[in-house]
Design an enzyme around this catalytic site. Sequence first.
Site, PDB file in Angstrom:
ATOM      1  N   PHE A 140       0.350  -1.488   0.309  1.00 40.14           N
ATOM      2  CA  PHE A 140       0.221  -0.059  -0.063  1.00 40.14           C
ATOM      3  C   PHE A 140       0.845   1.300  -0.108  1.00 40.14           C
ATOM      4  O   PHE A 140       1.213   1.606   0.925  1.00 40.14           O
ATOM      5  CB  PHE A 140      -0.732  -0.132   1.354  1.00 40.14           C
ATOM      6  CG  PHE A 140      -1.478   1.309   1.095  1.00 40.14           C
ATOM      7  CD1 PHE A 140      -3.045   1.044   0.573  1.00 40.14           C
ATOM      8  CD2 PHE A 140      -1.744   2.453   1.494  1.00 40.14           C
ATOM      9  CE1 PHE A 140      -4.204   2.510   0.539  1.00 40.14           C
ATOM     10  CE2 PHE A 140      -2.527   3.731   1.900  1.00 40.14           C
ATOM     11  CZ  PHE A 140      -3.851   3.472   1.031  1.00 40.14           C
ATOM     12  N   ASP A 225       8.750   3.274   2.278  1.00 40.75           N
ATOM     13  CA  ASP A 225       8.546   3.452   2.303  1.00 40.75           C
ATOM     14  C   ASP A 225       7.551   2.866   4.062  1.00 40.75           C
ATOM     15  O   ASP A 225       7.460   2.489   4.252  1.00 40.75           O
ATOM     16  CB  ASP A 225       6.846   2.975   1.288  1.00 40.75           C
ATOM     17  CG  ASP A 225       5.915   4.042   1.768  1.00 40.75           C
ATOM     18  OD1 ASP A 225       5.139   4.834   2.636  1.00 40.75           O
ATOM     19  OD2 ASP A 225       4.507   4.292   1.235  1.00 40.75           O
ATOM     20  N   LYS A 254       2.253  10.775   7.209  1.00 41.26           N
ATOM     21  CA  LYS A 254       1.741  10.672   8.484  1.00 41.26           C
ATOM     22  C   LYS A 254       2.030  11.220   9.757  1.00 41.26           C
ATOM     23  O   LYS A 254       2.119  12.460  10.153  1.00 41.26           O
ATOM     24  CB  LYS A 254       1.318   9.283   9.128  1.00 41.26           C
ATOM     25  CG  LYS A 254       0.784   8.389   8.030  1.00 41.26           C
ATOM     26  CD  LYS A 254       0.096   7.108   7.758  1.00 41.26           C
ATOM     27  CE  LYS A 254      -0.996   6.607   6.960  1.00 41.26           C
ATOM     28  NZ  LYS A 254      -0.545   5.952   5.579  1.00 41.26           N
TER      29      LYS A 254
HETATM   30  C1  LIG Z   1      -0.291   5.819   4.597  1.00 45.39           C
HETATM   31  C2  LIG Z   1       0.143   5.639   3.945  1.00 45.39           C
HETATM   32  C3  LIG Z   1       1.016   5.940   2.572  1.00 45.39           C
HETATM   33  C4  LIG Z   1      -0.429   6.974   1.573  1.00 45.39           C
HETATM   34  O1  LIG Z   1      -0.989   8.041   2.693  1.00 45.39           O
HETATM   35  P1  LIG Z   1      -1.244   9.085   2.372  1.00 45.39           P
HETATM   36  O2  LIG Z   1      -1.184  10.402   3.036  1.00 45.39           O
HETATM   37  O3  LIG Z   1      -2.764   8.838   2.644  1.00 45.39           O
HETATM   38  O4  LIG Z   1      -1.485   9.709   0.754  1.00 45.39           O
HETATM   39  C5  LIG Z   1       1.499   5.498   1.108  1.00 45.39           C
HETATM   40  N1  LIG Z   1       2.110   4.613   2.040  1.00 45.39           N
HETATM   41  C6  LIG Z   1       1.989   3.860   3.698  1.00 45.39           C
HETATM   42  C7  LIG Z   1       2.943   2.938   3.455  1.00 45.39           C
HETATM   43  C8  LIG Z   1       0.813   4.459   4.224  1.00 45.39           C
HETATM   44  O5  LIG Z   1       1.120   3.688   5.226  1.00 45.39           O
END
Ligand SMILES: *Cc1c(COP(=O)(O)O)cnc(C)c1O
Length: 399
Positions: A140, A225, A254
């Site tokens: 994700f 990520d 985040k």
């Molecule tokens: C939440 C998340 C995203 C996307 O972040 P948004 O601020 O919702 O665009 C990307 N990568 C990971 C691993 C995430 O948990």
Amino acid sequence: MRAQDYIAIEEQYGAHNYCPLDVVLTRGEGVWVWDVEGKKYLDCLAAYSAVNQGHCHPRLVKVMVEQACRLTLTSRAFRNDQLPLLEKELCELLGYEMMLPMNSGGEAVESAIKAARKWGYTVKGVENDRAEIIVCDGNFHGRTITIITFSSVEQYRSGFGPLMPGFKRIPYGDARALAAAITPNTVAFLVEPVQGEGGVVVPPEGYLRQAREICTAHNVLFIADEIQSGLGRTGKMLACEHEGVRPDVVILGKALSGGMYPVSAVLASREVLDVFKPGDHGSTYGGNPLACAVAREAVRVIVEEQLCERAAQLGDYLMAELRKIKSPHVDHYRGKGLWVGIVLKAEAGGARRFCEALMEKGVLSKETHKTVIRLAPPLVITKDEIDWMLERLRDVLAP
Ligand SMILES: *Cc1c(COP(=O)(O)O)cnc(C)c1O
């Protein structure tokens, strides 16, 4: 207005792209949130780890308000006095040479993909428009068209084509699959050190280290990520640190703002981020002084309140106590730090009903991928509060 009134309005006027629990929150403090009827809940999701520092952290509120009264947005047409300091502090903390500020996590992932492709053409020497990026099953990384292109969740892609070329998906946790997928056109391997939305999936020990070695051997950028796994959640500032791995590119979001405001960032070496020339890339809000002031304080809170250490210690405690719960519904528990996936058996009837039962008892959590209950409380949680949560989990998971 009562909860049902808010829900009715949202159902009528809001796009239905989420399926939230029917709890209407109005206030938060630390690990606790309150609904419009005054009922108190322990937040065990922490906005998908955006609120690692706890709700409305007083230090973040103070900086937010002060900076909001002083200066909020200049655009990058002008410089401001917060962005340089965030860049320097974050680079020094994590050991990188350069940083690119963005807003949402998805945007930062897009930015990393753009940097990797341009690095491929201008530094590695890949033929134009041939760059390939390898990603993992169950990933994700966000919701843009580019990013959903390489999702393995059919629903995320379906109906949104035509999709983007240049991505290849391999099994997660399988270093040999990575080695086999690399071609001379491969510019990057994009991976979550722990898959959050995938259901708190921790790869086999040594996987990140092996992937790092394979990337180095083939001159492929290792892009981590760490939007959800980073900034303390797993018990380290970056989850890659558990295996002593230093990614070429790190993506943060985040908790970078502690839930105050969307702030994301890409960190990398000069060789990678210097591919961006003026005009190549940008964002009106990216790097604005409000975002940067909040992010600087959010990171200081993680360091000074020793939230990584807390996550490691309390995470071990939580996992040990969970494993003592003998439930007919649970297949297994997995996780790292204060981040747990309770994987239910197929016959348990899905995670949603357990999340609803927990909500009744004052614990907010969310199902992911139908059969996993995710626990990720703010890292400021205390042992007593974990015990409070465990008591309710025992009730709900009981035969
Ligand atoms: C939440 C998340 C995203 C996307 O972040 P948004 O601020 O919702 O665009 C990307 N990568 C990971 C691993 C995430 O948990």
